[in-house]
Design a protein around this motif. Sequence first.
Motif, PDB file in Angstrom:
ATOM      1  N   PRO A 108       0.780  -1.136   0.103  1.00 58.89           N
ATOM      2  CA  PRO A 108      -0.045   0.050   0.122  1.00 58.89           C
ATOM      3  C   PRO A 108       0.672   1.357  -0.023  1.00 58.89           C
ATOM      4  O   PRO A 108       1.933   1.492   0.806  1.00 58.89           O
ATOM      5  CB  PRO A 108      -0.851  -0.071   1.230  1.00 58.89           C
ATOM      6  CG  PRO A 108      -0.901  -1.571   1.542  1.00 58.89           C
ATOM      7  CD  PRO A 108       0.386  -2.302   1.051  1.00 58.89           C
TER       8      PRO A 108
ATOM      9  N   TYR B 218       0.603   5.561   0.258  1.00 56.95           N
ATOM     10  CA  TYR B 218      -0.324   6.605   0.798  1.00 56.95           C
ATOM     11  C   TYR B 218       0.358   7.890   0.523  1.00 56.95           C
ATOM     12  O   TYR B 218      -0.321   8.892   0.766  1.00 56.95           O
ATOM     13  CB  TYR B 218      -0.732   6.295   2.252  1.00 56.95           C
ATOM     14  CG  TYR B 218      -0.992   4.966   2.733  1.00 56.95           C
ATOM     15  CD1 TYR B 218      -2.511   4.791   2.447  1.00 56.95           C
ATOM     16  CD2 TYR B 218      -0.362   3.780   3.072  1.00 56.95           C
ATOM     17  CE1 TYR B 218      -3.111   3.667   2.755  1.00 56.95           C
ATOM     18  CE2 TYR B 218      -1.007   2.873   3.484  1.00 56.95           C
ATOM     19  CZ  TYR B 218      -2.277   2.596   3.050  1.00 56.95           C
ATOM     20  OH  TYR B 218      -2.931   1.376   3.632  1.00 56.95           O
ATOM     21  N   ASP B 219       1.651   7.950  -0.069  1.00 56.73           N
ATOM     22  CA  ASP B 219       2.404   9.155  -0.086  1.00 56.73           C
ATOM     23  C   ASP B 219       1.833   9.716  -1.486  1.00 56.73           C
ATOM     24  O   ASP B 219       1.880   8.963  -2.550  1.00 56.73           O
ATOM     25  CB  ASP B 219       3.821   8.873  -0.142  1.00 56.73           C
ATOM     26  CG  ASP B 219       4.553  10.111  -0.628  1.00 56.73           C
ATOM     27  OD1 ASP B 219       4.429  11.266   0.316  1.00 56.73           O
ATOM     28  OD2 ASP B 219       5.007  10.176  -1.891  1.00 56.73           O
ATOM     29  N   ASP B 220       1.310  10.926  -1.678  1.00 61.64           N
ATOM     30  CA  ASP B 220       0.965  11.396  -3.109  1.00 61.64           C
ATOM     31  C   ASP B 220       1.962  11.373  -4.087  1.00 61.64           C
ATOM     32  O   ASP B 220       1.587  11.133  -5.357  1.00 61.64           O
ATOM     33  CB  ASP B 220       0.164  12.773  -2.876  1.00 61.64           C
ATOM     34  CG  ASP B 220      -1.175  12.848  -2.354  1.00 61.64           C
ATOM     35  OD1 ASP B 220      -1.537  11.765  -1.925  1.00 61.64           O
ATOM     36  OD2 ASP B 220      -1.813  14.120  -2.110  1.00 61.64           O
TER      37      ASP B 220
ATOM     38  N   LEU C 225       2.276   7.913  -5.324  1.00 58.06           N
ATOM     39  CA  LEU C 225       1.039   7.254  -5.839  1.00 58.06           C
ATOM     40  C   LEU C 225       1.228   8.068  -7.369  1.00 58.06           C
ATOM     41  O   LEU C 225       0.620   7.224  -8.177  1.00 58.06           O
ATOM     42  CB  LEU C 225      -0.331   7.992  -5.165  1.00 58.06           C
ATOM     43  CG  LEU C 225      -0.583   6.960  -4.019  1.00 58.06           C
ATOM     44  CD1 LEU C 225      -1.628   7.812  -3.057  1.00 58.06           C
ATOM     45  CD2 LEU C 225      -1.081   5.503  -4.325  1.00 58.06           C
TER      46      LEU C 225
ATOM     47  N   SER D  53      -5.804  15.173  -0.074  1.00 57.84           N
ATOM     48  CA  SER D  53      -4.631  14.472  -0.562  1.00 57.84           C
ATOM     49  C   SER D  53      -5.176  13.560  -1.673  1.00 57.84           C
ATOM     50  O   SER D  53      -6.352  13.189  -1.537  1.00 57.84           O
ATOM     51  CB  SER D  53      -3.769  13.536   0.594  1.00 57.84           C
ATOM     52  OG  SER D  53      -4.704  12.747   1.095  1.00 57.84           O
TER      53      SER D  53
ATOM     54  N   SER E 144      -4.130  10.641  -1.744  1.00 61.77           N
ATOM     55  CA  SER E 144      -4.107   9.434  -1.282  1.00 61.77           C
ATOM     56  C   SER E 144      -5.771   9.265  -0.503  1.00 61.77           C
ATOM     57  O   SER E 144      -6.176   8.145  -0.715  1.00 61.77           O
ATOM     58  CB  SER E 144      -3.335   9.351  -0.155  1.00 61.77           C
ATOM     59  OG  SER E 144      -3.455   8.108   0.652  1.00 61.77           O
ATOM     60  N   ALA E 145      -6.128  10.295  -0.005  1.00 59.19           N
ATOM     61  CA  ALA E 145      -7.592  10.236   0.672  1.00 59.19           C
ATOM     62  C   ALA E 145      -8.697   9.853  -0.329  1.00 59.19           C
ATOM     63  O   ALA E 145      -9.544   9.151  -0.224  1.00 59.19           O
ATOM     64  CB  ALA E 145      -7.941  11.499   1.429  1.00 59.19           C
TER      65      ALA E 145
ATOM     66  N   TRP F 221      -7.822   6.193  -1.877  1.00 60.26           N
ATOM     67  CA  TRP F 221      -8.313   5.131  -0.863  1.00 60.26           C
ATOM     68  C   TRP F 221      -9.907   4.927  -0.570  1.00 60.26           C
ATOM     69  O   TRP F 221     -10.256   3.761  -0.266  1.00 60.26           O
ATOM     70  CB  TRP F 221      -7.451   5.126   0.180  1.00 60.26           C
ATOM     71  CG  TRP F 221      -5.894   4.604  -0.231  1.00 60.26           C
ATOM     72  CD1 TRP F 221      -4.946   5.182  -0.795  1.00 60.26           C
ATOM     73  CD2 TRP F 221      -5.670   3.132   0.031  1.00 60.26           C
ATOM     74  NE1 TRP F 221      -3.728   4.302  -0.920  1.00 60.26           N
ATOM     75  CE2 TRP F 221      -4.320   2.995  -0.551  1.00 60.26           C
ATOM     76  CE3 TRP F 221      -6.315   2.157   0.287  1.00 60.26           C
ATOM     77  CZ2 TRP F 221      -3.415   1.909  -0.462  1.00 60.26           C
ATOM     78  CZ3 TRP F 221      -5.857   0.864   0.247  1.00 60.26           C
ATOM     79  CH2 TRP F 221      -4.136   0.630  -0.046  1.00 60.26           C
TER      80      TRP F 221
ATOM     81  N   ASN G 211     -10.622   2.125   2.392  1.00 59.38           N
ATOM     82  CA  ASN G 211      -9.426   2.524   2.849  1.00 59.38           C
ATOM     83  C   ASN G 211      -8.721   1.431   3.435  1.00 59.38           C
ATOM     84  O   ASN G 211      -8.093   1.086   4.364  1.00 59.38           O
ATOM     85  CB  ASN G 211      -9.458   3.516   4.207  1.00 59.38           C
ATOM     86  CG  ASN G 211      -9.752   5.260   3.679  1.00 59.38           C
ATOM     87  OD1 ASN G 211      -9.121   5.636   2.817  1.00 59.38           O
ATOM     88  ND2 ASN G 211     -11.074   5.508   4.241  1.00 59.38           N
TER      89      ASN G 211
ATOM     90  N   THR H   7      -6.944  -2.424   1.879  1.00 60.55           N
ATOM     91  CA  THR H   7      -6.313  -3.332   0.414  1.00 60.55           C
ATOM     92  C   THR H   7      -7.664  -4.492   0.391  1.00 60.55           C
ATOM     93  O   THR H   7      -7.918  -5.175   1.265  1.00 60.55           O
ATOM     94  CB  THR H   7      -5.040  -4.011   0.866  1.00 60.55           C
ATOM     95  OG1 THR H   7      -4.265  -2.844   0.881  1.00 60.55           O
ATOM     96  CG2 THR H   7      -4.684  -4.854  -0.364  1.00 60.55           C
TER      97      THR H   7
ATOM     98  N   LEU I 132      -3.736  -0.909  -3.419  1.00 64.66           N
ATOM     99  CA  LEU I 132      -5.626  -0.985  -3.411  1.00 64.66           C
ATOM    100  C   LEU I 132      -5.949  -2.522  -3.430  1.00 64.66           C
ATOM    101  O   LEU I 132      -6.798  -2.778  -2.894  1.00 64.66           O
ATOM    102  CB  LEU I 132      -5.813   0.172  -4.413  1.00 64.66           C
ATOM    103  CG  LEU I 132      -5.716   1.489  -4.100  1.00 64.66           C
ATOM    104  CD1 LEU I 132      -4.805   2.209  -5.101  1.00 64.66           C
ATOM    105  CD2 LEU I 132      -7.016   2.272  -4.051  1.00 64.66           C
TER     106      LEU I 132
END
Length: 189
Positions: A27, A29-31, A34, A114, A116-117, A120, A125, A127, A174
């Motif tokens: 996973p 989460y860092d933009d 991503l 973000s 990420s938000a 996900w 949120n 996997t 994801l």
Amino acid sequence: MNEIKKCLWALKTKLEETYHDAEWGVPIYDDAKLFEALSLELCQSGLSWHTILNKREGYRAAFNQFDLKSVAAFDDAKIEELLLDAGIVRHRAKISAIINNAQCILNVQQEYGSFSAYIWQFTDNKTLVGNWQSKEEVPASTDLSILISKELKKKGFKFLGPTTTYAFMQSAGLVNDHTTDCFRFDACK
């Protein structure tokens, strides 16, 4: 001696194996990361994953380590410069899509806090686990990748059809599409 089982696609080259073993399905989460995953997947369209992995450092250099604000500001002169860069696949539409998508991610950040938000939320949120026994069972796209692709297009993203979107979902964790016999399956759940 027990042999470590891996997804069959990862056994083509050492580069793909290393990527599989350390990154694929973990996973993100860092933009910026991503954005990199999204960009590399759109560049892979019509090409081998090995080709893109081979040029990954070239992409990182060309797109300023996938710094969103920097890439979003690229202009036509920068596109012309990138079309001469042998470190990346020199495809005008894909280069333009990366720049466009950086701009779209900045807009998404304004709306959702973000990227990420935003991305996900489609998996609540967490996997999603494929539980595939063989590579033949792993889909090229899903109803969810079709939905996400449509939603991204509504937000102005380019070069992200359902198959490319699904490949991004796999690479960004994801979805966990490691086959159940792969040593990475449990680690990426």
